[in-house]
Scaffold this active site. Sequence first.
Site, PDB file in Angstrom:
ATOM      1  N   HIS A  37      -5.774  -8.087 -16.973  1.00 42.40           N
ATOM      2  CA  HIS A  37      -7.036  -7.600 -17.441  1.00 42.40           C
ATOM      3  C   HIS A  37      -7.325  -6.259 -17.239  1.00 42.40           C
ATOM      4  O   HIS A  37      -7.956  -5.355 -18.206  1.00 42.40           O
ATOM      5  CB  HIS A  37      -8.075  -8.584 -16.829  1.00 42.40           C
ATOM      6  CG  HIS A  37      -9.503  -8.391 -17.454  1.00 42.40           C
ATOM      7  ND1 HIS A  37      -9.707  -8.925 -18.711  1.00 42.40           N
ATOM      8  CD2 HIS A  37     -10.730  -8.030 -17.404  1.00 42.40           C
ATOM      9  CE1 HIS A  37     -10.847  -8.965 -19.250  1.00 42.40           C
ATOM     10  NE2 HIS A  37     -11.475  -8.262 -18.163  1.00 42.40           N
ATOM     11  N   GLU A  83       0.863  -1.509   0.049  1.00 43.03           N
ATOM     12  CA  GLU A  83       0.065  -0.057  -0.081  1.00 43.03           C
ATOM     13  C   GLU A  83       0.911   1.120  -0.077  1.00 43.03           C
ATOM     14  O   GLU A  83       0.663   2.163  -0.853  1.00 43.03           O
ATOM     15  CB  GLU A  83      -0.873   0.047   1.148  1.00 43.03           C
ATOM     16  CG  GLU A  83      -1.585   1.038   1.519  1.00 43.03           C
ATOM     17  CD  GLU A  83      -2.622   1.607   0.366  1.00 43.03           C
ATOM     18  OE1 GLU A  83      -3.173   2.740   0.353  1.00 43.03           O
ATOM     19  OE2 GLU A  83      -2.723   0.939  -0.733  1.00 43.03           O
ATOM     20  N   HIS A  93     -21.425  -7.323 -16.900  1.00 40.93           N
ATOM     21  CA  HIS A  93     -20.071  -7.044 -17.280  1.00 40.93           C
ATOM     22  C   HIS A  93     -19.831  -8.153 -18.609  1.00 40.93           C
ATOM     23  O   HIS A  93     -19.269  -7.764 -19.541  1.00 40.93           O
ATOM     24  CB  HIS A  93     -19.208  -7.390 -16.193  1.00 40.93           C
ATOM     25  CG  HIS A  93     -17.633  -6.895 -16.716  1.00 40.93           C
ATOM     26  ND1 HIS A  93     -17.293  -5.871 -17.172  1.00 40.93           N
ATOM     27  CD2 HIS A  93     -16.384  -7.745 -16.583  1.00 40.93           C
ATOM     28  CE1 HIS A  93     -15.983  -5.828 -17.496  1.00 40.93           C
ATOM     29  NE2 HIS A  93     -15.493  -7.048 -17.244  1.00 40.93           N
TER      30      HIS A  93
END
Length: 412
Positions: A365, A113, A307
């Site tokens: 993707h 993070e 989707h």
Amino acid sequence: MDTTSSLYDLTPIAWLMAAGVLIALGPLLWVWRRNAGAGPARRLHALTVLTLFLTFDLTLFGAFTRLTDSGLGCPDWPGCYGNASPHGARHEIAMAQSAQPTGPVTHGKAWVEMVHRYLATGVGVLILTLAGATWIVRRRQRRVPQPSSSSSKDGDHHATLSAWWPAFTLVWVCLQGAFGALTVTWKLFPAIVTLHLLGAVVLLALLCIQAVHYRQAAARRLPTAVSPALRNGLIATTVLLVLQIALGGWVSTNYAVLACTQFPTCQDSWWPPMNFAQGFEIWRHLGVTGEGQPLDFSALTAIHYAHRLMAYAVFVALGVLAWRLRRIDSLKPQARWLAGLALLQLATGLGNVLLGWPLAAAVLHTGGAAALAVVLTWALCESRRAVPEARMARASDNATGRDNNNQRKAAA
């Protein structure tokens, strides 16, 4: 008193900004040295392309951060438990990890993070530098008379060096930073995370627009004229892609990928049980409805299947567009990229469904979707709607008439 003062401790954000400056220095020095003798448009083009490349890498790393459940690795912002790095928050992270060994806070997730935040700040510094450099170039061009086109050295053309695109990009990256902070402080609120993803795609498009404009300025050329039908197809395909990216972000942020683990059917059905009302209730927390009740599995199925259905339309649109663009010599590179990326999206999308959402396929993707947005922006900037011959003839006649009137007035 100590507790109150810690709420306003600016040390983490100061260290974050310092890390961003250090990260940006390397790319800036590289661009400066490689383009020391080039004109302003070429230097700005080089800096923009490099910033675009690093922003794309940041988008991939953001997907990696989300997909490894590291988004709350440091549950505060901009630091990590009030520290500039997870190293200073070892005790707090260890306590959180001992309480929930498989929870959102671990040493590894905290570093993922924070590295994402460091890289994001570095990209922000590059965009700030790009905006400042463009304004400086524009001011110099206004003060110094520009050489004629015949005496221009490296093809720079000041008319197309707009400073407003970099300025808007700077504003946009600041908004992206705000959404990044909300992503953490609002505990992965699906709507905020999806908007953060869309904001990254818009940022890539803005940088692509600038890169193409600077390249056109350096080469002193105009976009290629295409038929109105092809231009409309480009715009329509771009709109479809943006909608599909939004749906894909909604799938990912709601963890609905595994709601369908078959293809082309879903749950042994062509139309499985789906709750679209729950699935597309936008303003709610992760995993629950607006009333706080757990989401039905049928809601996740609706998110996934919407989707998938849109993917069919986008894939066909990209194929048709690539086929038409390949007939235009100047747009053949975009056609090849669109065809290749569409196939990549098909492969990685199937991999996510059939292989149980592997990390590599999921990151690729997201990267493929972002790359498609960049290529479509590139094609839009490198093309323009052809003006009908009749309109061109009228414009030419009007211009000739104005010239004749001016000559008569001058003679009188």
